[in-house]
Structures are given as structure tokens and as C-alpha cells.
Design an enzyme around this catalytic site. Structure first.
Site, PDB file in Angstrom:
ATOM      1  N   GLU A 304       0.930  -1.208  -0.238  1.00 30.09           N
ATOM      2  CA  GLU A 304       0.119  -0.558  -0.369  1.00 30.09           C
ATOM      3  C   GLU A 304       1.145   0.884  -0.258  1.00 30.09           C
ATOM      4  OE1 GLU A 304      -2.984  -0.076  -0.444  1.00 30.09           O
ATOM      5  OE2 GLU A 304      -2.424  -2.615  -0.540  1.00 30.09           O
ATOM      6  N   CYS A 338      -1.517   8.744   4.862  1.00 37.38           N
ATOM      7  CA  CYS A 338      -1.887   8.599   2.929  1.00 37.38           C
ATOM      8  C   CYS A 338      -2.857   8.490   2.526  1.00 37.38           C
ATOM      9  CB  CYS A 338      -1.809   7.072   3.228  1.00 37.38           C
ATOM     10  SG  CYS A 338      -2.580   6.140   3.343  1.00 37.38           S
TER      11      CYS A 338
HETATM   12  P1  NAD Z   1       8.805   5.217   2.781  1.00 39.70           P
HETATM   13  O1  NAD Z   1       8.661   5.004   1.370  1.00 39.70           O
HETATM   14  O2  NAD Z   1      10.444   6.113   3.139  1.00 39.70           O
HETATM   15  O3  NAD Z   1       8.960   4.226   3.911  1.00 39.70           O
HETATM   16  C1  NAD Z   1       9.070   2.980   4.409  1.00 39.70           C
HETATM   17  C2  NAD Z   1       9.503   1.844   4.443  1.00 39.70           C
HETATM   18  O4  NAD Z   1      10.118   1.300   3.618  1.00 39.70           O
HETATM   19  C3  NAD Z   1      10.177   2.514   5.656  1.00 39.70           C
HETATM   20  O5  NAD Z   1      10.785   1.280   6.659  1.00 39.70           O
HETATM   21  C4  NAD Z   1      12.007   2.589   4.959  1.00 39.70           C
HETATM   22  O6  NAD Z   1      12.677   2.375   6.718  1.00 39.70           O
HETATM   23  C5  NAD Z   1      11.789   1.511   3.845  1.00 39.70           C
HETATM   24  N1  NAD Z   1      12.461   1.948   2.639  1.00 39.70           N
HETATM   25  C6  NAD Z   1      13.520   3.121   2.533  1.00 39.70           C
HETATM   26  N2  NAD Z   1      14.221   2.800   1.158  1.00 39.70           N
HETATM   27  C7  NAD Z   1      13.456   1.170   0.764  1.00 39.70           C
HETATM   28  C8  NAD Z   1      15.000   0.466   0.380  1.00 39.70           C
HETATM   29  N3  NAD Z   1      14.614   1.349  -1.052  1.00 39.70           N
HETATM   30  N4  NAD Z   1      14.936  -0.728   0.119  1.00 39.70           N
HETATM   31  C9  NAD Z   1      13.350  -1.500   0.734  1.00 39.70           C
HETATM   32  N5  NAD Z   1      13.231  -0.878   1.776  1.00 39.70           N
HETATM   33  C10 NAD Z   1      13.105   1.121   2.254  1.00 39.70           C
HETATM   34  O7  NAD Z   1       7.396   6.458   3.744  1.00 39.70           O
HETATM   35  P2  NAD Z   1       7.064   7.144   4.729  1.00 39.70           P
HETATM   36  O8  NAD Z   1       7.454   8.135   4.686  1.00 39.70           O
HETATM   37  O9  NAD Z   1       7.777   5.563   6.292  1.00 39.70           O
HETATM   38  O10 NAD Z   1       5.839   6.443   4.832  1.00 39.70           O
HETATM   39  C11 NAD Z   1       5.001   7.941   3.821  1.00 39.70           C
HETATM   40  C12 NAD Z   1       4.400   6.791   3.113  1.00 39.70           C
HETATM   41  O11 NAD Z   1       3.974   5.564   3.200  1.00 39.70           O
HETATM   42  C13 NAD Z   1       3.553   8.089   1.725  1.00 39.70           C
HETATM   43  O12 NAD Z   1       3.981   7.783   0.275  1.00 39.70           O
HETATM   44  C14 NAD Z   1       2.267   7.314   2.234  1.00 39.70           C
HETATM   45  O13 NAD Z   1       1.436   7.543   1.275  1.00 39.70           O
HETATM   46  C15 NAD Z   1       2.718   6.122   2.276  1.00 39.70           C
HETATM   47  N6  NAD Z   1       1.632   5.058   3.473  1.00 39.70           N
HETATM   48  C16 NAD Z   1       0.606   4.533   2.563  1.00 39.70           C
HETATM   49  C17 NAD Z   1      -0.642   3.987   3.104  1.00 39.70           C
HETATM   50  C18 NAD Z   1      -1.557   2.943   2.804  1.00 39.70           C
HETATM   51  O14 NAD Z   1      -1.925   2.101   2.720  1.00 39.70           O
HETATM   52  N7  NAD Z   1      -1.794   2.970   1.114  1.00 39.70           N
HETATM   53  C19 NAD Z   1      -0.512   3.907   4.330  1.00 39.70           C
HETATM   54  C20 NAD Z   1       0.833   4.691   5.112  1.00 39.70           C
HETATM   55  C21 NAD Z   1       1.090   5.856   4.288  1.00 39.70           C
END
Ligand code: NAD
Length: 553
Positions: A304, A338
Site C-alpha cells: 500500500e 496516506c
Molecule cells: P518510506 O517509503 O520512506 O518508508 C517506508 C519503509 O520502507 C520504511 O521502513 C523504510 O525504511 C523502508 N525503505 C526505504 N527505502 C527502502 C529501500 N530502498 N528498500 C527497502 N525498504 C526501504 O515511507 P514513509 O515515509 O515511512 O511513509 C510515508 C509513505 O507511506 C507515504 O508515501 C504514504 O502515502 C505511504 N503510506 C501509505 C499507506 C497506504 O495504506 N496506502 C499507509 C501509510 C503510509
């Protein structure tokens, strides 16, 4: 052992559970007991600096590589030193997850359900203040935002997942067993472990992503976000207290890229359960595709991701309700949901009526420390987010098509504070109207009253995302037009309401297009992604003749 692991058909059925209720939200009014207890717990957590280890095979592992965890609204305050997993710890965690699976499956669904029901009960009682306080401090949430996320939503995830897992079992049984045979379906988990990579913004999502696959018999590596190690560690401790066996979920603070590499180099990698930004998820998907030839099976990929969530108003709508939806939808939790409303399409006559009121109300919003319960907003999560969001505001300020009608200021010295900001744009494709900002910034495009249907098309075509959206209109006919025109523009669609605040078992959550695989966390669809059923035919007739009637002369 429960019926899931037996071949005897009479044992296939398990106890159907009665439907749980959503966890009631506590109010935390001044002088309430819950308020007093929470304030005590916040004080206690602020008075100490804890060490957060990795948890691998049930054991605490302290490493030499540490980072601090701070309070975003007072970022010189350190809550914890976090011991990061390196390659060795990650490899150990993969091994422990693989070797824990057999016993975890043998325990059976009913016993696994009991563990997660205990998790929910602990969170609803003894652990509630601890988890809420840690979410307020670690992710800068107001008490209400912490309560609906860290307490209520996670309790609901656990209780309803248990309910769904117990009930879909019977629906999946074969419809027909002709005389002389018994057909059954064993609800097997995927073979191997799941990599759960979780976002900072919801403690509930962080807890749910490793535990939903675990409930149906998978084991997991849990990679929490850099910005929520503290509250997420509390969730891990709670699950252990509830009786989660060693190795079933392994808690690994550390680099997301590194853990993905380590997990993908292990043939038992069975899937990823991700929530976070679109770019990161697309990168993981591509890496899985490359690793495929070395894996035992085809992994399940559930993610998501981002959103550019909208509100479209019709000229004939409830204008007061629209003001509330814009304000709450855009600015609660600093727009770091989100689902946050970040673009709005408002007809000219409606904008003339509501703009003064909306601006006055936004100016009343108080921002500051979450300990001051009169604040509606606190800080954004970190310096990177602060720079990114203020960058969007600065570029809008320099764009002749855009006007900042309220907010626009920021102050990052003590905490990462950004004012709730509304930009009015003449260009419906301007940057802040189409890109995910993930902060307290709402961009409004004012359209001619006659252009309602063209505006729906514009809304549908302007952004790659399709997570949440809302229509404000009074007549059924106009609502129906929007409902049809925006069918694929949002996975969660709201009529005369803000596009945030989905509740487990009420509005299953998820979006399509660039917003994710739409597997609806907290519902049976999501749990089904973590199973790989086995069809079993048992013949009770003894067949001793290999010839068929058609072969006779
Ligand atoms: P992010 O993508 O920065 O990080 C999410 C996770 O991915 C973290 O644990 C991070 O450490 C990890 N990550 C980062 N780079 C990575 C890589 N190269 N390989 C593997 N893992 C990696 O997101 P965030 O800032 O924690 O959260 C905000 C984002 O999440 C926004 O885009 C928001 O819309 C989305 N979000 C979506 C939902 C949904 O249900 N659609 C819910 C909550 C948040």
C-alpha cells in the site's frame, strides 16, 4: 493441533468466532482517569533513554551500530538508542524465521488466534497508555491521533483478523464431495517467511504488517521505519508478552535496502508486506523480479503506497460540512496520512462562500507539543520531511499561478513545525496539485460552476495515484455522476465526508494505480494473500479394476 492440519474431514471445521466490535475510542478529557494515566506515562517515557535491541529468535541482540530516536516536536530530546541490524543479524533472522515455521504451523490456527487476541486485550488494557504515549512522542501525534491509530486501529486489526481467519476457512471448502470420496482444502500458509517493511506514520500498520501473515502461519522479518523504532519496539514487546513464540516475528531496525537484499538472497523468501512510498515499493518489486530464479516459489507482493487524495465539491453541496472535511482531511496529523486531502476542486460560487470561513478556521489551529492537549497539530516527522514540504511551499510561492492564502511559514529549530497551508492555483496540473507532499499543504483549484463533469475527468486524469477521494454534493444524480466518473480514481471513496479516517471492518482500506495492490489491510482479502491452499481428495471406495465401461465389447 487444530483441524487445519488434519486430513480427517470432520476435523476441518474450526470454531467460528462471533463478530468483534470496534474498540471504543477514549476521549482523554481533562481530569479523566485515562488522561491522568497517559500524562504520567508520557512523563515517565520522557525521563529515560532506553536501549532498543534487534529481536532475533526471541533474543535481544545489541550491535555496535546505533542511532538515536528523537521527539519530532522537540528534536534535541533523545528517547532511545537503537541497535541496528547488519548483514549478519539479518541473515540470522532469516534462518530463525525459516526454522520457526514448522512449530508455528503445528500450533494451529486456534492457538495462533489466541495469541493475537491476547495482544489485542493487552493493548486495550495494560499497554494502552504505554503504546499511546510512545506514539505521541516518537511520531508527534496528538492524543486523539495516537488513540485512533496505535490503540484502536491495532486492536481492531488483531481482533478482526482473527475473526476473518477463523471464518473464511469454511467458505474455502470444496462444494462437492460425491459419494465415495471426501474433498477438503487445507488452508496452508505460504512456505517460507514474509518481509514486512513498515512506514512511520501508523503504529497500527507497523504492527499489522508482520502479524497478519503470522496469524495464518507464516513467519516474518519486521523492518520498522527509521522514524518509529521506539513505538514499534513497544509493540514487539507486547506481542512477546502475549506469548508470540521465538522466531515467528523478528524485529530488525536497520537499512531497508540491505534487508531486502539479504531476504531476497534466501530461497525461502515467500513475500513482502509493504506500506510506504510508491518509489520504494516499485524498487522492491523490481528487485524481487530479478531474484525470482533463485527463490523456491513465486513470492506474494503486497504493498500500500502513496496518495494524492482529493475532495471534489459540486455547486450544490453542504458548504459547512465541506469546510470541516477540508480542514480535518488536510491537516490532522500534519497531513502525514496516506489518505490526507491534498487537492480540492471547488466551484467558484462555493469558494466565494467558504474561503473566508476556511481561512479563519485554519488560522485558529494551534501547533506545538503533543503534551499540550489544546494543540490540533504538532511537528512533521523529521528534517528530510521538513525540507521536502517547505520546498513545495517555497516553489508555490514563486509560481505566478499559485497564491498561498493561509499559512506558509515554518520553524525547525526546536521541532519540525510547519503551518497548515492552503495554496490556491489557477493551474490544475501545478506541482502541488498532482504530487504527493505528505505534509500540511492543501492545494485548491477553483473551477467554473458549469464544469462539474469536466472537473471530475480532470480529477481522474491529473495524478498517478488512486487511494482516497471524496465528493460533496446534495443531489443523488450528481453523487451518482461522480461515483461513476471516479470509479478508478480512489480505492476508498467518500460521499459528503472527509477522505481520511477509514475504520477496520467498516471501510477496508487500500488503493490501486500507483497507490498499491489494493489488498485491503484488515480484511479477509489481505489474509488470503498469505495462504497457499492444498486441495485434498480422499477416496473411500476401494478401486481394484483399471478398465472403463466404454472398453467392453
Ligand atoms: P518510506 O517509503 O520512506 O518508508 C517506508 C519503509 O520502507 C520504511 O521502513 C523504510 O525504511 C523502508 N525503505 C526505504 N527505502 C527502502 C529501500 N530502498 N528498500 C527497502 N525498504 C526501504 O515511507 P514513509 O515515509 O515511512 O511513509 C510515508 C509513505 O507511506 C507515504 O508515501 C504514504 O502515502 C505511504 N503510506 C501509505 C499507506 C497506504 O495504506 N496506502 C499507509 C501509510 C503510509
Amino acid at each position: 493441533m487444530d483441524g487445519h492440519n488434519h486430513i480427517n474431514s470432520s476435523l476441518v471445521s474450526i470454531n467460528m468466532s462471533s463478530q468483534p466490535d470496534n474498540e471504543p475510542i477514549l476521549n482523554y478529557e481533562a481530569s479523566s482517569t485515562e488522561r491522568e494515566n497517559l500524562e504520567k506515562e508520557i512523563k515517565r517515557q520522557l525521563s529515560e533513554v532506553i536501549e532498543i535491541p534487534c529481536i532475533i529468535n526471541g533474543k535481544e541482540v545489541y550491535t555496535k551500530n546505533t542511532v538515536t530516536q528523537v521527539v519530532p516536536h522537540n528534536h534535541s530530546h533523545v528517547l532511545a538508542n537503537v541497535h541496528l541490524a547488519g548483514k549478519n543479524e539479518m541473515e540470522e533472522a532469516c534462518k530463525s524465521a525459516v526454522s520457526a515455521q514448522k512449530e508455528w504451523i503445528d500450533l494451529g490456527l486456534e492457538e495462533r488466534c489466541k495469541i493475537f487476541e491476547r495482544c489485542a486485550d493487552l493493548l486495550a488494557t495494560n499497554w494502552r497508555m504505554k503504546i499511546n504515549a510512545s506514539t505521541m512522542l516518537n511520531q508527534s501525534k496528538t492524543v486523539f491521533q495516537a488513540e485512533i491509530d496505535a490503540a484502536c486501529e491495532l486492536i481492531d486489526f488483531w481482533r478482526f483478523n482473527v475473526h476473518y481467519a477463523q471464518n473464511f476457512h469454511d467458505d474455502l471448502q470444496p462444494l462437492v464431495s460425491p459419494e465415495g470420496m471426501v474433498n477438503t482444502t487445507e488452508i496452508r500458509p505460504l512456505e517460507g517467511f514474509i518481509l514486512a517493511i513498515t512506514p512511520f506514520n501508523f503504529t497500527s500498520i507497523a504492527g499489522n504488517l508482520p502479524s497478519a501473515p503470522a496469524l495464518v502461519g507464516c513467519t516474518a522479518l519486521w523492518k520498522p521505519s527509521r522514524n518509529s523504532y521506539y513505538s514499534n519496539y513497544m509493540i514487539m514487546k507486547l506481542m512477546m508478552e502475549a506469548g508470540l513464540p521465538a522466531g515467528v516475528i523478528n524485529f530488525l531496525p536497520g537499512s531497508g535496502a540491505e534487508i531486502t537484499d539479504v531476504a531476497l538472497s534466501n530461497p525461502d523468501f515467500a513475500g513482502v508486506h509493504f506500506t510506504g512510498s510508491t518509489g520504494v515499493f516499485q524498487g522492491i518489486w523490481q528487485r524481487i523480479a530479478k531474484a525470482l530464479p533463485n527463490l523456491k516459489g513465486y513470492p506474494r507482493i503486497v504493498g500500500e503506497t502513496g496518495g494524492k487524495d482529493f475532495i471534489v465539491a459540486h455547486p450544490d453541496c453542504d458548504e459547512k460540512g465541506l469546510v470541516v472535511a477540508l480542514l480535518r482531511g488536510a491537516f490532522e496529523y500534519q497531513g502525514q496520512k496516506c489518505s490526507a486531502a491534498s487537492r480540492a476542486y471547488i466551484p467558484k460560487t462555493v469558494w466565494e462562500n467558504i474561503s473566508g470561513k476556511l481561512i479563519t478556521e485554519v488560522e485558529k489551529i494551534k501547533i506545538g507539543d503533543c503534551n499540550d492537549f489544546t494543540n490540533f497539530m504538532t511537528a512533521v516527522i523529521d528534517q528530510k520531511a521538513f525540507d521536502k514540504i517547505t520546498g513545495y511551499i517555497d516553489r508555490a510561492r514563486g509560481n505566478e499561478n499559485c497564491e498561498i492564502v493561509v499559512g506558509g511559514q515554518s520553524e525547525g529549530k526546536k521541532g519540525w513545525f510547519i503551518e497548515p497551508t492552503i495554496i490556491v492555483t489557477k493551474d490544475p496540473k501545478s506541482e502541488s496539485m498532482v504530487e504527493e507532499i505528505f505534509g500540511p499543504v492543501l492545494t485548491i483549484y477553483v473551477y467554473d460552476d458549469d464544469n462539474f463533469e469536466a472537473t471530475l475527468k480532470l480529477c481522474d486524469e491529473s495524478s498517478p495515484y488512486a487511494l482516497t477521494g471524496a465528493i460533496f454534493a446534495k443531489s443523488e444524480k450528481d453523487i451518482q455522476i461522480a461515483y461513476d466518473a471516479l470509479r478508478f480514481t480512489a480505492g476508498n471513496f467518500y460521499i459528503n465526508d472527509k477522505p481520511t479516517g477509514a475504520v477496520v471492518a467498516q471501510q477496508p482500506f487500500g488503493g490501486a494505480r500507483a497507490s498499491g495492490t489494493n489488498d485491503k489491510a484488515g480484511g479477509p482479502l489481505n489474509l488470503l494473500r498469505w495462504i497457499s491452499p492444498r486441495s485434498v481428495k480422499r477416496t473411500n471406495m476401494e478401486i481394484h479394476d483399471w478398465t472403463y465401461p466404454f472398453m467392453e465389447d
